[in-house]
Design an enzyme around this catalytic site. Structure first.
Site, PDB file in Angstrom:
ATOM      1  N   CYS A   2       9.883   1.760 -13.446  1.00 34.96           N
ATOM      2  CA  CYS A   2       9.475   2.918 -14.236  1.00 34.96           C
ATOM      3  C   CYS A   2       9.089   2.444 -15.623  1.00 34.96           C
ATOM      4  CB  CYS A   2      10.647   3.887 -14.337  1.00 34.96           C
ATOM      5  SG  CYS A   2      11.379   4.277 -12.753  1.00 34.96           S
ATOM      6  N   ARG A  28       3.346   1.525 -14.413  1.00 31.79           N
ATOM      7  CA  ARG A  28       4.646   1.095 -13.909  1.00 31.79           C
ATOM      8  C   ARG A  28       5.219   2.107 -12.919  1.00 31.79           C
ATOM      9  NH1 ARG A  28       6.782  -2.814 -17.119  1.00 31.79           N
ATOM     10  NH2 ARG A  28       8.831  -2.371 -16.263  1.00 31.79           N
ATOM     11  N   TRP A  77       8.881   5.745 -10.966  1.00 31.76           N
ATOM     12  CA  TRP A  77       8.498   5.273  -9.637  1.00 31.76           C
ATOM     13  C   TRP A  77       9.777   5.366  -8.822  1.00 31.76           C
ATOM     14  CZ3 TRP A  77       9.214   1.803  -5.657  1.00 31.76           C
ATOM     15  CH2 TRP A  77       8.129   1.622  -4.801  1.00 31.76           C
ATOM     16  N   ASN A 103      15.144   2.492 -16.485  1.00 31.44           N
ATOM     17  CA  ASN A 103      14.255   1.759 -15.570  1.00 31.44           C
ATOM     18  C   ASN A 103      15.103   0.700 -14.880  1.00 31.44           C
ATOM     19  OD1 ASN A 103      12.298   0.265 -14.221  1.00 31.44           O
ATOM     20  ND2 ASN A 103      11.964  -1.042 -16.019  1.00 31.44           N
ATOM     21  N   GLY A 104      15.152   0.737 -13.557  1.00 34.25           N
ATOM     22  CA  GLY A 104      15.965  -0.234 -12.826  1.00 34.25           C
ATOM     23  C   GLY A 104      16.762   0.448 -11.730  1.00 34.25           C
ATOM     24  N   GLU A 485      -6.242 -13.095  -0.444  1.00 36.06           N
ATOM     25  CA  GLU A 485      -6.303 -12.260  -1.654  1.00 36.06           C
ATOM     26  C   GLU A 485      -7.342 -11.145  -1.513  1.00 36.06           C
ATOM     27  OE1 GLU A 485      -6.075 -10.621  -5.541  1.00 36.06           O
ATOM     28  OE2 GLU A 485      -4.662 -11.471  -4.091  1.00 36.06           O
ATOM     29  N   LYS A 489      -6.589  -7.132  -1.871  1.00 39.50           N
ATOM     30  CA  LYS A 489      -7.302  -6.252  -2.812  1.00 39.50           C
ATOM     31  C   LYS A 489      -7.824  -5.009  -2.085  1.00 39.50           C
ATOM     32  CE  LYS A 489      -6.333  -7.431  -6.530  1.00 39.50           C
ATOM     33  NZ  LYS A 489      -5.304  -8.128  -5.925  1.00 39.50           N
ATOM     34  N   GLU A 492      -4.912  -2.782  -1.216  1.00 43.99           N
ATOM     35  CA  GLU A 492      -4.278  -2.158  -2.387  1.00 43.99           C
ATOM     36  C   GLU A 492      -5.048  -0.940  -2.889  1.00 43.99           C
ATOM     37  OE1 GLU A 492      -2.140  -5.206  -5.410  1.00 43.99           O
ATOM     38  OE2 GLU A 492      -4.161  -5.809  -4.816  1.00 43.99           O
ATOM     39  N   HIS A 508      -6.882 -17.811  18.295  1.00 43.76           N
ATOM     40  CA  HIS A 508      -5.483 -17.771  18.752  1.00 43.76           C
ATOM     41  C   HIS A 508      -4.900 -16.364  18.642  1.00 43.76           C
ATOM     42  CE1 HIS A 508      -5.836 -22.075  18.868  1.00 43.76           C
ATOM     43  NE2 HIS A 508      -6.063 -22.138  17.584  1.00 43.76           N
ATOM     44  N   LYS A 607       2.621  -1.697 -11.069  1.00 38.52           N
ATOM     45  CA  LYS A 607       2.111  -2.964 -11.593  1.00 38.52           C
ATOM     46  C   LYS A 607       3.146  -4.068 -11.537  1.00 38.52           C
ATOM     47  CE  LYS A 607      -0.885  -5.611 -13.523  1.00 38.52           C
ATOM     48  NZ  LYS A 607      -1.970  -6.059 -12.691  1.00 38.52           N
TER      49      LYS A 607
HETATM   50  C1  BG6 Z   1       2.754  -6.051  -7.682  1.00 37.18           C
HETATM   51  C2  BG6 Z   1       1.405  -5.801  -8.323  1.00 37.18           C
HETATM   52  O1  BG6 Z   1       3.629  -5.039  -8.023  1.00 37.18           O
HETATM   53  O2  BG6 Z   1       3.301  -7.300  -8.117  1.00 37.18           O
HETATM   54  C3  BG6 Z   1       0.482  -6.940  -7.928  1.00 37.18           C
HETATM   55  O3  BG6 Z   1       0.884  -4.562  -7.875  1.00 37.18           O
HETATM   56  C4  BG6 Z   1       1.094  -8.273  -8.370  1.00 37.18           C
HETATM   57  O4  BG6 Z   1      -0.768  -6.765  -8.541  1.00 37.18           O
HETATM   58  C5  BG6 Z   1       2.515  -8.456  -7.860  1.00 37.18           C
HETATM   59  O5  BG6 Z   1       0.298  -9.310  -7.901  1.00 37.18           O
HETATM   60  C6  BG6 Z   1       3.198  -9.632  -8.553  1.00 37.18           C
HETATM   61  O6  BG6 Z   1       3.327  -9.326  -9.923  1.00 37.18           O
HETATM   62  P1  BG6 Z   1       3.470 -10.425 -11.051  1.00 37.18           P
HETATM   63  O7  BG6 Z   1       3.467  -9.641 -12.304  1.00 37.18           O
HETATM   64  O8  BG6 Z   1       4.757 -11.135 -10.808  1.00 37.18           O
HETATM   65  O9  BG6 Z   1       2.297 -11.353 -10.952  1.00 37.18           O
END
Ligand code: BG6
Length: 612
Positions: A2, A28, A77, A103-104, A485, A489, A492, A508, A607
């Site tokens: 959060c 967040r 969150w 937060n936590g 990756e 993307k 996500e 395979h 994030k």
């Molecule tokens: C996720 C993010 O929560 O954490 C991703 O949405 C990110 O974008 C991943 O790659 C790892 O985060 P960080 O800050 O440790 O690179």
């Protein structure tokens, strides 16, 4: 996961300052929001399910709303209890004289809840957080000192937390405490803003104090702060530091989304990462952050990279680079798995944590696991002063500036650029790749500009495939982590089911999925493995699978097999990953934008994940 923000000061603008901060921290978590305002000896509380804008609207329609000089707020969150007004923060005690934003995760909350309920406390939410204001109340009744009540409470809590506490019992103070979850004080000329990270007060101050674990801050309305270690009940002295990024970096400008803006930041990001470090004139790489451990680095014979999400895939590219250029064996592990594995470690192994935010709990836990192993702990981190940066013995900052979009883009480019420099730095320069890679790295930023200039073609291809239900990404060698990756993307931001696969693995298993409705994104950018990749593309073509291929300028072979080709400027295999991935990031962005999705705040994500 959060965001929390608090303000105390001389200005009667606490609501605005805190709401602006919450808006900046929405990346967040954004499923509910709340704010508590101190009015004399009473407190006003506003909570709303949904985004911070909803909270602003709620307050705008309230005629009793009165601005003030002290407030705390939260954007959530959900971990414990569904997103709802009842579970939104701040939480409070029965008399609403103590307000807490958190937060936590409080791991022993049930135990505390049962103890308090047995003494008559009533709980109104499903959250773990609500035990905190009740426990402070419980201790205040017994200790009669608010500060001692907070310290006693903190000593009882287990888990991870960044807390803001305000009380009508002490209307001229704000309390803030941290264990694992990030917390920083922004010092103003007359007052202070306390937040989960500096982007909450960017543009208002650059003077910051980062809280460490087990620290409690007591801040008054002039912005004076006292720090204490609440486990030892003693004072802590700490100097202010200066933030190294400016507000413009954190602002959208003329872009419709932060994700697009941050992809367009890629050239500048690479230049920032190499500035003062890549020395063409002497063919050397200077990494000041590693100089303190140069002697230990000479004896390293194994590197274990730990990371999550996009940082993990940057680590996979780093594995290829460090092994090929520096000849040191590398293993890349998901931090969330690493923590619970039992594997042998020799003192000549180094741990390297890669993280954009520097606050990802799984990666922090991985570093904590080895803190008494006597191994070197290195960091590749973007957020200056973050937990991972301060936990590691040495490291390299990425200097990519704040990354606001949940899906990481420019941070990947800066991480891979830094890992390339680390590979060169660790090699003794004897590798035949040393000089060519060093030279190529100096041209990478301008090559990403060429890729960005071709966004139109990428946008067109994205539109064509936007309604796909599934997507496969394949690559070989350096193209393999890029495929992983690229698939991440697309998942996500567009919610399309996408899988990244080593091209050689197709026959395979995954080939079974291929038909005319199942497109494949193929990395076919030349190099020693192109022929192999072409035969994998043949296998797909034979099953009528549509193919979008990333090729190198001037390619004649691949476009015969693909339905759409997206060319990148010619480059060495070792420096192609940033170019290839930028194409895939743009593709994912344009698919999501075409579908009208919330590109910067994808559903169910955040994030930086500050809880395990
Ligand atoms: C996720 C993010 O929560 O954490 C991703 O949405 C990110 O974008 C991943 O790659 C790892 O985060 P960080 O800050 O440790 O690179």
């Amino acid at each position: 996961m959060c965001g929390i923000v608090g303000y105390i000061g001389k200005q009667n603008r606490a609501a605005e300052i805190v709401l602006d901060g919450l808006t900046a921290l929405e990346y967040r978590g954004y499923d509910s929001a709340g704010i508590a305002l101190m009015n004399g000896n009473a407190m006003q509380l506003y909570k709303q399910a949904g985004r911070v804008q909803g909270l602003k609207d709620l307050m705008a329609t309230d005629t009793t709303f009165k601005n003030t000089a002290v407030a705390i707020g939260h954007t959530r969150w959900a971990t414990h209890g569904i997103p709802s007004v009842k579970n939104a923060h701040p939480h409070h005690n029965a008399h609403q004289s103590i307000m807490v934003a958190h937060n936590g995760i409080i791991e022993n909350y049930q135990e505390i809840k049962d103890k308090l309920a047995a003494t008559g406390y009533v709980f109104t939410s499903e959250t773990d957080t609500e035990v905190i204001p009740h426990l402070i109340d419980y201790y205040f009744m017994r200790l009669n000192s608010f500060q001692e009540a907070i310290e006693a409470t903190l000593r009882d809590l287990r888990g991870a937390y960044a807390l803001l506490v305000m009380s009508s019992l002490e209307p001229d103070k704000l309390y803030a405490a941290r264990l694992s979850s990030p917390l920083v004080i922004g010092v103003l000329s007359s007052g202070a803003i306390i937040a989960s990270d500096p982007s909450a007060f960017v543009g208002r101050t650059k003077k910051v104090v980062y809280l460490d674990d087990y620290e409690l801050a007591i801040v008054d309305s002039s912005g004076n702060y006292k720090l204490r270690d609440f486990t030892k009940a003693k004072a802590v002295n700490k100097r202010t530091e200066l933030l190294d990024f400016d507000s413009s970096a954190a602002l959208l400008g003329s872009f419709p989304h932060f994700m697009l803006k941050e992809m367009h930041d890629t050239p500048a990001t690479i230049r920032m990462a190499t500035q003062g470090r890549l020395r063409l004139e002497t063919n050397t790489v200077k990494l000041g952050g590693l100089e303190t451990v140069q002697d230990q680095l000479r004896h390293i014979d194994r590197i274990v990279i730990v990371a999550c999400g996009t940082s993990y895939y940057a680590g996979l590219v780093g594995e290829y680079l460090i092994e090929e250029i520096a000849g040191i064996p590398v293993e890349v592990q998901l931090a969330s798995e690493f923590k619970y594995r039992s594997e042998p470690f020799s003192r000549s192994t180094a741990i390297m944590a890669i993280s954009q935010s520097g606050e990802t709990a799984d990666t922090i836990a991985a570093l904590k696991k080895v803190e008494n192993y006597g191994v070197l702990r290195l960091g590749v981190v973007n957020a200056v002063g973050s937990t991972i940066a301060r936990m590691t013995d040495a490291g390299v900052y990425c200097h990519a500036g704040p990354e606001q979009a949940v899906a990481s883009t420019k941070a990947f480019a800066s991480q891979v650029t830094v890992l390339t420099m680390i590979a060169l730095y660790l090699s003794d320069g004897s590798s035949p790749l040393y000089k060519p890679v060093l030279k190529e790295l100096s041209q990478l930023a301008s090559k990403t500009e060429q890729v960005l200039a071709r966004s139109g073609a990428i946008k067109k291809a994205a539109k064509k495939y936007a309604e796909s239900r599934d997507f496969l990404f394949i690559g070989r060698g350096y193209g393999y982590p890029c495929a992983l990756e690229g698939a991440l993307k697309l998942k996500e931001v567009s919610y399309i089911h996408a899988e990244g696969y080593a091209a050689g693995e197709m026959k395979h298993g995954p080939l079974a999925m291929i038909d005319k409705d199942f497109p494949t994104f193929a990395v076919a950018t030349g190099g020693a493995l192109l022929e192999k990749t072409l035969s994998n593309m043949q296998e797909i073509k034979a099953r009528k699978g549509p193919i979008v291929a990333i090729v190198t300028d001037g390619d004649k072979k691949v476009n015969k097999l693909s339905n759409d080709t997206l060319p990148i400027p010619a480059s060495l295999e070792q420096t192609q990953p940033v170019l290839i991935t930028l194409v895939m990031q743009l593709f994912a962005y344009y698919v999501a934008a075409h579908k009208g999705l919330n590109v910067d705040r994808p559903r169910n994500l955040a994030k930086s994940v500050t809880v395990e």
